[in-house]
Enzyme design. Structure first.
Site, PDB file in Angstrom:
ATOM      1  N   SER A 120       0.852  -1.199   0.000  1.00 24.60           N
ATOM      2  CA  SER A 120       0.000   0.000   0.000  1.00 24.60           C
ATOM      3  C   SER A 120       0.878   1.236   0.000  1.00 24.60           C
ATOM      4  O   SER A 120       2.004   1.206   0.526  1.00 24.60           O
ATOM      5  CB  SER A 120      -0.879   0.011   1.256  1.00 24.60           C
ATOM      6  OG  SER A 120      -1.558   1.240   1.360  1.00 24.60           O
TER       7      SER A 120
ATOM      8  N   TYR B  35      -1.700  -0.271  10.476  1.00 26.26           N
ATOM      9  CA  TYR B  35      -1.876  -0.723   9.086  1.00 26.26           C
ATOM     10  C   TYR B  35      -0.611  -0.387   8.291  1.00 26.26           C
ATOM     11  O   TYR B  35      -0.065  -1.240   7.594  1.00 26.26           O
ATOM     12  CB  TYR B  35      -3.105  -0.046   8.468  1.00 26.26           C
ATOM     13  CG  TYR B  35      -3.329  -0.395   7.011  1.00 26.26           C
ATOM     14  CD1 TYR B  35      -3.699  -1.689   6.636  1.00 26.26           C
ATOM     15  CD2 TYR B  35      -3.174   0.557   6.007  1.00 26.26           C
ATOM     16  CE1 TYR B  35      -3.904  -2.010   5.302  1.00 26.26           C
ATOM     17  CE2 TYR B  35      -3.386   0.246   4.676  1.00 26.26           C
ATOM     18  CZ  TYR B  35      -3.746  -1.038   4.317  1.00 26.26           C
ATOM     19  OH  TYR B  35      -3.947  -1.353   2.991  1.00 26.26           O
TER      20      TYR B  35
END
Ligand code: NDP
Length: 244
Positions: free
Chosen positions: A142, A155
């Site tokens: 990501s 995250y």
């Protein structure tokens, strides 16, 4: 010469929705035989059936990437049904945003076990097949792995760790013809944000995706297809893909 998809066997984790489903559909449409891994059997069955109806080869394999035993079983089952896996896409992931005072210990652990350890153990389950003739390991990381924001700290940490692990793996297996590819998407429309338990953070993540005209899952699938079809001497090691 481009490395064609036809004749190849691909496995995609988190293939029951979003980016994983789109990648599985794109690889199957290109001619690869595809193993679909996720926990929701009904979704995998539907996707496999719809690909089968189009003349593509896709098989559902229910597994939780946090369960090493089920991954070992699936690795054997995939090669038995479809042949040696030469393309693994580590895509399964969760983005459970929360701030430190919420003490979301379980959610943090779930993300570490799914996004990081899940990818590591899935790769380990398939590594002998991948090195026995070469192939690709694609990791869906990501843009958050390079830049943390409030509430995305854990995250982002899982994705940053995934990037570091993948860079080491790339160097460990390159001499066996295995390319390790990291794709780092920015915001993409999918179910990802719907699992955020904090209502305010969930709404904010939804709004961001509308505001910036988030990417479609198919955009990421095109990027993955590009990377894995490059000639064997060429390794597309990292791709950062953002909404314009
Ligand atoms: P989705 O929620 O649509 O997909 C997540 C997938 O992961 C589902 O298929 C889910 O299947 C699977 N999954 C979750 N936990 C497990 C588990 N323990 N074992 C097996 N499968 C699991 O979201 P996306 O498609 O957006 O997410 C895919 C990847 O893309 C993730 O790694 C995410 O971090 C990454 N990403 C997403 C971005 C976005 O904006 N959407 C941006 C950047 C990266 P099931 O529940 O059936 O098990």
């Amino acid at each position: 010469m481009k490395r064609a998809l036809s004749g190849r066997v691909a496995v995609v984790t988190g293939a029951s929705s979003g980016i994983g489903e789109a990648i599985a559909r794109a690889l199957a449409a290109g001619g690869a035989r595809v193993g679909l891994i996720a926990r929701r059997a009904d979704r995998l069955d539907e996707i496999a059936a719809s690909l089968g109806a189009k003349g593509h080869v896709a098989r559902p394999f229910v597994a939780d990437v946090r369960d090493r035993n089920s991954l070992t079983e699936v690795a054997g089952a995939v090669s038995g049904e479809l042949g040696r896996v030469d393309c693994l896409v580590n895509n399964a992931g969760m983005m459970l945003l929360s701030r430190v005072e919420e003490r979301s210990f379980e959610e943090w652990r779930t993300m570490i076990e799914t996004n990081l350890v899940g990818a590591v153990e899935t790769t380990t389950a398939f590594i002998d097949q991948l090195t026995d003739g070469g192939g690709d390991v694609v990791n869906i990381s990501s843009s958050a792995g390079g830049r943390a924001r409030p509430a995305s700290s854990m995250y982002s940490a899982t994705k940053a760790a995934l990037n570091a692990w993948a860079d080491g793996l790339r160097q460990e297996v390159a001499d066996r013809g295995v390319r390790v590819i990291v794709v780092k998407p920015g915001a993409v429309h999918s179910e990802l944000v719907e699992h955020i338990s904090d209502e305010e953070l969930r709404e904010k993540a939804r709004d961001t995706r509308q505001r910036v005209r988030a990417l479609d899952a198919e955009d990421i699938a095109r990027v993955v297809t590009f990377a894995v079809t490059q000639p064997e001497h060429m390794s597309v090691s990292e791709l950062l893909v953002r909404p314009t």
